[in-house]
Design a protein around this motif. Structure first.
Motif, PDB file in Angstrom:
ATOM      1  N   ALA B  17       0.851  -1.201   0.000  1.00 40.29           N
ATOM      2  CA  ALA B  17       0.000   0.000   0.000  1.00 40.29           C
ATOM      3  C   ALA B  17       0.877   1.237   0.000  1.00 40.29           C
ATOM      4  N   SER B  18       0.316   2.346  -0.439  1.00 40.65           N
ATOM      5  CA  SER B  18       1.053   3.607  -0.407  1.00 40.65           C
ATOM      6  C   SER B  18       0.846   4.282   0.948  1.00 40.65           C
ATOM      7  N   LEU B  19       1.843   5.056   1.331  1.00 40.23           N
ATOM      8  CA  LEU B  19       1.838   5.685   2.656  1.00 40.23           C
ATOM      9  C   LEU B  19       1.972   7.192   2.518  1.00 40.23           C
ATOM     10  N   GLU B  20       1.187   7.900   3.296  1.00 41.91           N
ATOM     11  CA  GLU B  20       1.420   9.326   3.482  1.00 41.91           C
ATOM     12  C   GLU B  20       1.099   9.671   4.919  1.00 41.91           C
ATOM     13  N   LEU B  21       2.094  10.163   5.639  1.00 41.03           N
ATOM     14  CA  LEU B  21       1.923  10.596   7.025  1.00 41.03           C
ATOM     15  C   LEU B  21       1.988  12.115   7.066  1.00 41.03           C
ATOM     16  N   GLY B  22       0.988  12.690   7.706  1.00 46.19           N
ATOM     17  CA  GLY B  22       0.902  14.142   7.741  1.00 46.19           C
ATOM     18  C   GLY B  22       1.754  14.774   8.822  1.00 46.19           C
ATOM     19  N   CYS B  23       2.317  15.910   8.500  1.00 49.18           N
ATOM     20  CA  CYS B  23       3.054  16.715   9.462  1.00 49.18           C
ATOM     21  C   CYS B  23       2.807  18.177   9.128  1.00 49.18           C
ATOM     22  N   ASN B  24       2.236  18.896  10.072  1.00 52.73           N
ATOM     23  CA  ASN B  24       2.041  20.332   9.914  1.00 52.73           C
ATOM     24  C   ASN B  24       2.722  21.056  11.058  1.00 52.73           C
ATOM     25  N   GLN B  45      16.251   7.185  14.649  1.00 52.38           N
ATOM     26  CA  GLN B  45      17.249   7.519  13.632  1.00 52.38           C
ATOM     27  C   GLN B  45      16.619   8.412  12.578  1.00 52.38           C
ATOM     28  N   LEU B  46      17.477   9.177  11.915  1.00 54.57           N
ATOM     29  CA  LEU B  46      16.993  10.125  10.928  1.00 54.57           C
ATOM     30  C   LEU B  46      16.579   9.413   9.640  1.00 54.57           C
ATOM     31  N   LEU B  47      15.395   9.753   9.139  1.00 52.68           N
ATOM     32  CA  LEU B  47      14.931   9.271   7.841  1.00 52.68           C
ATOM     33  C   LEU B  47      15.340  10.244   6.734  1.00 52.68           C
ATOM     34  N   GLY B  62      13.625   4.377   0.635  1.00 53.16           N
ATOM     35  CA  GLY B  62      12.574   4.733  -0.310  1.00 53.16           C
ATOM     36  C   GLY B  62      11.594   5.788   0.163  1.00 53.16           C
ATOM     37  N   PHE B  63      11.856   6.381   1.312  1.00 52.03           N
ATOM     38  CA  PHE B  63      10.975   7.433   1.811  1.00 52.03           C
ATOM     39  C   PHE B  63      11.304   8.781   1.168  1.00 52.03           C
ATOM     40  N   GLU B  64      10.297   9.617   1.069  1.00 51.12           N
ATOM     41  CA  GLU B  64      10.493  10.980   0.617  1.00 51.12           C
ATOM     42  C   GLU B  64       9.514  11.887   1.355  1.00 51.12           C
ATOM     43  N   ALA B  65       9.817  13.169   1.359  1.00 44.84           N
ATOM     44  CA  ALA B  65       8.919  14.134   1.984  1.00 44.84           C
ATOM     45  C   ALA B  65       8.946  15.403   1.161  1.00 44.84           C
ATOM     46  N   GLU B  66       7.821  16.105   1.153  1.00 47.82           N
ATOM     47  CA  GLU B  66       7.720  17.339   0.397  1.00 47.82           C
ATOM     48  C   GLU B  66       7.390  18.490   1.329  1.00 47.82           C
TER      49      GLU B  66
END
Lengths: 113, 113
Positions: B17-24, B45-47, B62-66
């Motif tokens: 499945a695809s993942l998106e975790l929110g951070c505001n 540990q740092l991602l 394979g993680f990314e963040a925008e």
């Protein structure tokens, strides 16, 4: 050293006793941080060292908590007259410069009975 | 003072499945943003991290963040999760030249094989 180390890994103490938690940061890291992590909570900042000085002690929850760092290396977090609400995992982290990636230790799990 | 919100406290997914975790976050000035991960029984540990430049940041595994400045967001994504991604994920920021990071409360991710 390979990474940040903390001792002891687990500590069980009776209410009212004093405890000392130790942190050995990565060699050469100038910044050192202490955090507290309670179940279901994020990381609560306690104190930050740059070298041996602590420019920010704002996170220490009470005057029962104190910390020192000697030789720009090892740090000790002391909790006097422990209370049950002090039970938590205490994490130490270090970084080369305060603004960069933090490297965390395994933590000390403190249980106050 | 700045704050970090992670709205998803618990996420359960199946493998692939695809993942998106929110951070505001709330802060009006320049920020540095981080995602940390804590696998079961392991250290934090740092991602990945964002300081400046390309707002799409690639991290390990394979993680990314925008970083979307207009939305004050730094969401973590992975197109296809694996069972080994089961962990606690923390978003954090430093702001205004401070060396003290502010952490979110964390998101617990469970991936079923």
């Amino acid at each position: 050293g390979a990474g940040v180390s903390q001792s002891p890994s687990n500590k069980v103490t009776e209410k009212g006793k004093d405890v000392e938690l130790r942190c050995d940061p990565i060699s050469g890291h100038t910044a050192l941080y202490w955090y507290r992590q309670s179940l279901g909570q994020g990381l609560e900042f306690l104190i930050y060292f740059q070298g041996n000085s602590a420019p920010d002690k704002s996170g220490l929850p009470s005057d029962r908590f104190s910390a020192e760092r000697t030789g720009g290396s090892v740090s000790t977090l002391t909790i006097q007259r422990t209370q049950q609400e002090d039970s938590a995992v205490y994490l130490c982290a270090s970084s080369f410069m305060g603004d960069n990636e933090q490297f965390f230790g395994p933590g000390t799990r403190l249980t106050v009975l | 003072a700045q704050s970090v919100s992670q709205h998803n406290h618990h996420v359960i997914l199946s493998e692939a499945a695809s993942l998106e975790l929110g951070c505001n976050y709330s802060y009006g000035g320049t920020v540095n943003l981080f995602w940390y991960v804590q696998y079961p029984g392991q250290h934090l540990q740092l991602l990945l991290k964002y300081f400046s430049g390309d707002p799409l940041v690639k991290g390990i595994k394979g993680f990314e963040a925008e970083f979307i400045k207009s939305k004050f967001s730094f969401n973590l994504r992975k197109p296809s999760v694996q069972w080994s991604d089961t962990a606690e994920y923390f978003c954090a920021l430093t702001a205004g030249g401070s060396y003290i990071p502010t952490f979110g409360r964390g998101t617990s991710l469970i991936v079923h094989p």
